[in-house]
Write an enzyme that holds these catalytic residues in place. Structure first.
Site, PDB file in Angstrom:
ATOM      1  N   SER A 107       0.857  -1.185   0.000  1.00  0.00           N
ATOM      2  CA  SER A 107       0.000   0.000   0.000  1.00  0.00           C
ATOM      3  C   SER A 107       0.887   1.227   0.000  1.00  0.00           C
ATOM      4  O   SER A 107       2.019   1.189   0.492  1.00  0.00           O
ATOM      5  CB  SER A 107      -0.889   0.034   1.250  1.00  0.00           C
ATOM      6  OG  SER A 107      -1.599   1.262   1.349  1.00  0.00           O
TER       7      SER A 107
ATOM      8  N   TYR B 175      -2.668   0.101  10.537  1.00  0.00           N
ATOM      9  CA  TYR B 175      -2.592  -0.371   9.153  1.00  0.00           C
ATOM     10  C   TYR B 175      -1.276   0.058   8.516  1.00  0.00           C
ATOM     11  O   TYR B 175      -0.589  -0.748   7.875  1.00  0.00           O
ATOM     12  CB  TYR B 175      -3.773   0.183   8.356  1.00  0.00           C
ATOM     13  CG  TYR B 175      -3.864  -0.341   6.942  1.00  0.00           C
ATOM     14  CD1 TYR B 175      -4.417  -1.596   6.685  1.00  0.00           C
ATOM     15  CD2 TYR B 175      -3.425   0.408   5.865  1.00  0.00           C
ATOM     16  CE1 TYR B 175      -4.516  -2.085   5.396  1.00  0.00           C
ATOM     17  CE2 TYR B 175      -3.514  -0.067   4.567  1.00  0.00           C
ATOM     18  CZ  TYR B 175      -4.061  -1.314   4.333  1.00  0.00           C
ATOM     19  OH  TYR B 175      -4.152  -1.791   3.056  1.00  0.00           O
TER      20      TYR B 175
END
Length: 238
Positions: free
Chosen positions: A129, A142
């Site tokens: 990501s 995250y």
């Protein structure tokens, strides 16, 4: 390495990005597609070998490695997001994210690396990501797990070079999936992300910047943190 005629295993293959990997692997002519998910009944794709797999469960990972011993490409896609901040958030939620987003791919790589070596080296795709390179007040857990996953991709690439295993790290901003539902902003289509990742497998590229946001974040990594986050939050409209 061409995907055509090769065997590929995809985690989190029941929806979103994982389902798109299945679709693109079919388009490229993969021989056997192992579609793995915690709930195999949620895998609706046809023409695949379904595997029950929770990447936080070592026993299920070992069973998957045994069932898919002929694999050439491993796609570590399964992941979660709990929107948990690091300094005030629930520690159990933080551990769940690390267990799924970092330790899950790590366990998969350790379990499947011997099979990849026996089958000529193959490739590993880690879906990471752009949040591996920055964070926000509500994405601490995250971002930390994805930063670890980015480092894992680099480490695996170096450590498995001797067995000719090609490792690809895929970075992106928002993807048009359930996880980003309700979050405003441009979103890359799951099939475009999967296609870019498998293009990298076939071309030998080691990193994929799947959208403009990932490219924007990567370009600012050499900036002082104050300047870097100033640019990021300005772009986010905050």
């Amino acid at each position: 390495m061409n995907v055509e005629g090769r065997n590929i295993l995809i985690t989190g293959a029941n929806r979103g990005i994982g389902a798109a990997f299945v679709e693109d692997a079919k388009r490229r002519g993969a021989a056997t597609i192992y579609a793995a998910a915690r709930d195999i009944d949620s895998i609706t794709a046809t023409g695949v070998e379904r595997i029950r797999l929770d990447v936080t469960d070592p026993a299920q990972i070992a069973a998957a490695a045994s069932a898919a011993a002929d694999v050439h490409v491993l796609v570590n896609n399964a992941g979660i997001s709990t929107s948990t901040p690091l300094t005030t958030g629930d520690e159990e939620a933080i551990r769940r994210e690390m267990d799924t987003n970092f330790y899950g791919p790590l366990r998969m790589i350790r379990a499947f690396a011997p099979a990849l070596a026996r089958n000529g080296g193959g490739a590993i795709v880690n879906v990471v990501s752009a949040l591996s390179w920055f964070t926000t007040p509500m994405s601490g857990a995250y971002s930390a797990s994805k930063a670890a996953a980015w480092s894992l991709a680099d480490s695996a690439r170096l450590e498995l070079a001797g067995q000719a295993t090609h490792v690809v790290a895929v970075h992106m901003g928002l993807v048009d999936t359930d996880m980003s539902d309700g979050i405003p902003g441009p979103k890359v289509a799951p099939i475009d992300l999967a296609s870019a990742a498998l293009d990298a497998v076939e071309s030998g590229a080691q990193e994929v910047l799947a959208d403009d946001w990932a490219a924007f974040i990567k370009a600012g990594l050499d900036l002082d943190p104050a300047e870097r986050y100033g640019r990021i939050f300005a772009a986010l409209g905050g």
